[in-house]
Design an enzyme around this catalytic site. Structure first.
Site, PDB file in Angstrom:
ATOM      1  N   HIS A   1     -32.522-165.348  94.627  1.00 34.95           N
ATOM      2  CA  HIS A   1     -33.384-164.176  94.812  1.00 34.95           C
ATOM      3  C   HIS A   1     -33.187-163.174  93.665  1.00 34.95           C
ATOM      4  O   HIS A   1     -34.157-162.691  93.077  1.00 34.95           O
ATOM      5  CB  HIS A   1     -33.031-163.560  96.174  1.00 34.95           C
ATOM      6  CG  HIS A   1     -33.707-162.285  96.524  1.00 34.95           C
ATOM      7  ND1 HIS A   1     -34.691-162.199  97.486  1.00 34.95           N
ATOM      8  CD2 HIS A   1     -33.537-161.009  96.063  1.00 34.95           C
ATOM      9  CE1 HIS A   1     -35.098-160.934  97.595  1.00 34.95           C
ATOM     10  NE2 HIS A   1     -34.407-160.190  96.741  1.00 34.95           N
ATOM     11  N   GLU A   2     -31.931-162.882  93.335  1.00 32.39           N
ATOM     12  CA  GLU A   2     -31.673-161.886  92.287  1.00 32.39           C
ATOM     13  C   GLU A   2     -32.143-162.372  90.923  1.00 32.39           C
ATOM     14  O   GLU A   2     -32.661-161.590  90.126  1.00 32.39           O
ATOM     15  CB  GLU A   2     -30.184-161.520  92.229  1.00 32.39           C
ATOM     16  CG  GLU A   2     -29.597-160.921  93.495  1.00 32.39           C
ATOM     17  CD  GLU A   2     -30.404-159.796  94.107  1.00 32.39           C
ATOM     18  OE1 GLU A   2     -31.080-159.067  93.347  1.00 32.39           O
ATOM     19  OE2 GLU A   2     -30.376-159.663  95.337  1.00 32.39           O
ATOM     20  N   HIS A  27     -35.670-161.634  90.572  1.00 36.58           N
ATOM     21  CA  HIS A  27     -35.901-160.262  90.098  1.00 36.58           C
ATOM     22  C   HIS A  27     -35.664-160.163  88.590  1.00 36.58           C
ATOM     23  O   HIS A  27     -36.451-159.566  87.852  1.00 36.58           O
ATOM     24  CB  HIS A  27     -34.930-159.282  90.774  1.00 36.58           C
ATOM     25  CG  HIS A  27     -35.247-158.934  92.186  1.00 36.58           C
ATOM     26  ND1 HIS A  27     -36.507-158.622  92.636  1.00 36.58           N
ATOM     27  CD2 HIS A  27     -34.431-158.809  93.272  1.00 36.58           C
ATOM     28  CE1 HIS A  27     -36.449-158.316  93.929  1.00 36.58           C
ATOM     29  NE2 HIS A  27     -35.201-158.436  94.341  1.00 36.58           N
TER      30      HIS A  27
HETATM   31  N1  ARG Z   1     -31.237-157.598  99.674  1.00 36.61           N
HETATM   32  C1  ARG Z   1     -31.047-158.225  98.409  1.00 36.61           C
HETATM   33  C2  ARG Z   1     -32.137-157.821  97.414  1.00 36.61           C
HETATM   34  O1  ARG Z   1     -33.124-157.238  97.750  1.00 36.61           O
HETATM   35  C3  ARG Z   1     -30.884-159.725  98.499  1.00 36.61           C
HETATM   36  C4  ARG Z   1     -31.523-160.480  99.607  1.00 36.61           C
HETATM   37  C5  ARG Z   1     -31.112-161.948  99.544  1.00 36.61           C
HETATM   38  N2  ARG Z   1     -31.521-162.734 100.694  1.00 36.61           N
HETATM   39  C6  ARG Z   1     -30.953-163.904 101.049  1.00 36.61           C
HETATM   40  N3  ARG Z   1     -31.434-164.621 102.053  1.00 36.61           N
HETATM   41  N4  ARG Z   1     -29.931-164.374 100.414  1.00 36.61           N
HETATM   42  O2  ARG Z   1     -32.098-158.067  96.225  1.00 36.61           O
HETATM   43 ZN    ZN Z   2     -34.488-158.253  96.247  1.00 32.80          ZN
END
Ligand code: ARG
Ligand code: ZN
Length: 254
Positions: A158-159, A162
């Site tokens: 996820h990161e 971004h």
């Molecule tokens: N809350 C974090 C973000 O917005 C990461 C979310 C990751 N989710 C997961 N299922 N690992 O960047």
């Molecule tokens: Zn995120």
């Protein structure tokens, strides 16, 4: 565009002063790199298989910025840095235009973060020491047993999404985002082939929930679903990530 983009990674493990809290083995680092490859390449037989191949590869650095051999892993013991304070990246960063710097520490109370809006991937932080991916150490790598629902190493997936220019699927400007082209490129997550979403999917992997008259994109890596529920980047998200590399991160890949 390159057929395949290979990104060189350095992982900086930051622990407390006693080199205890936050410690991670080399094996776990290798595991996390493997998960990134599985998810970004939808490798057959892996849990990322149902997704699409973004043709983005991750490899730990074998040469450091001085040209010396390296494992691509550094370790520091500093409680302030562990607590995500003190501008540690000014001391630790390896040329962020050439290496993707991943830091593990407390994660500042979040699972992980990238410190600037992806829509500003062309912004002034790119290539500076602050340009980085931060992962809370208990969310790093797969099957660590730390968190039942966040235990497949997909916080990093996820990161890195971004880091390569993607917004959350649920990003909106206070209502249902525009769904028709071209407005879907200036509203919501700025991607047209992700379904509209009003708010994050935090937990369930329920394929019938909808927002704005469309099924929620609960399987998308850029949602907030539990790790086992996530396995997809869409075609346009993949294009955005590859374009980010081509446009703003040209020295980061080979
Ligand atoms: N809350 C974090 C973000 O917005 C990461 C979310 C990751 N989710 C997961 N299922 N690992 O960047
Ligand atoms: Zn995120």
């Amino acid at each position: 565009p390159a057929a395949s983009y290979q990104i060189t990674v350095v992982v900086h493990i930051i622990m407390d002063d006693n080199c205890n809290v936050g410690s991670l083995s080399d094996d776990l680092v290798h595991n996390q790199i493997q998960v990134l490859n599985e998810d970004f390449q939808a490798i057959k037989g892996s849990s990322g298989e149902p997704g699409s191949d973004a043709k983005i590869q991750f490899v730990l650095a074998t040469t450091d910025p001085d040209g010396n051999p390296t494992t691509g892993i550094t370790r520091s013991c500093n409680t302030s840095w562990y607590n995500d304070n003190g501008g540690y990246y000014n001391d630790l960063a390896w040329d962020p235009s050439r290496y993707m710097n991943i830091y593990t520490n407390s994660g500042d109370g979040s699972l992980g973060y990238v410190p600037f809006l992806p829509a500003n991937a062309n912004g002034s932080l790119v290539g500076t020491n602050a340009d980085r991916v931060v992962i809370g150490h208990t969310y790093f790598a797969a099957n660590t047993g730390n968190h039942t629902n966040f235990d497949l190493g997909r916080t990093a997936t996820h990161e890195v999404g971004h880091f390569l220019g993607l917004e959350h699927t649920f990003t909106n400007s206070g209502g249902c985002p525009s769904q028709g082209t071209p407005n879907c490129y200036s509203d919501g997550d700025l991607i047209c082939d992700t379904n509209a979403e009003l708010s994050p999917n935090f937990s369930s992997c329920n394929d019938t929930e909808n927002d704005c008259g469309e099924l929620k994109p609960i399987h998308n890596y850029m949602n907030y679903s539990y790790d086992p529920c996530m396995w997809e980047f869409t075609t346009e998200q993949i294009r955005r990530m590859r374009c980010t590399l081509e446009s703003y991160r040209t020295d980061l890949y080979t």
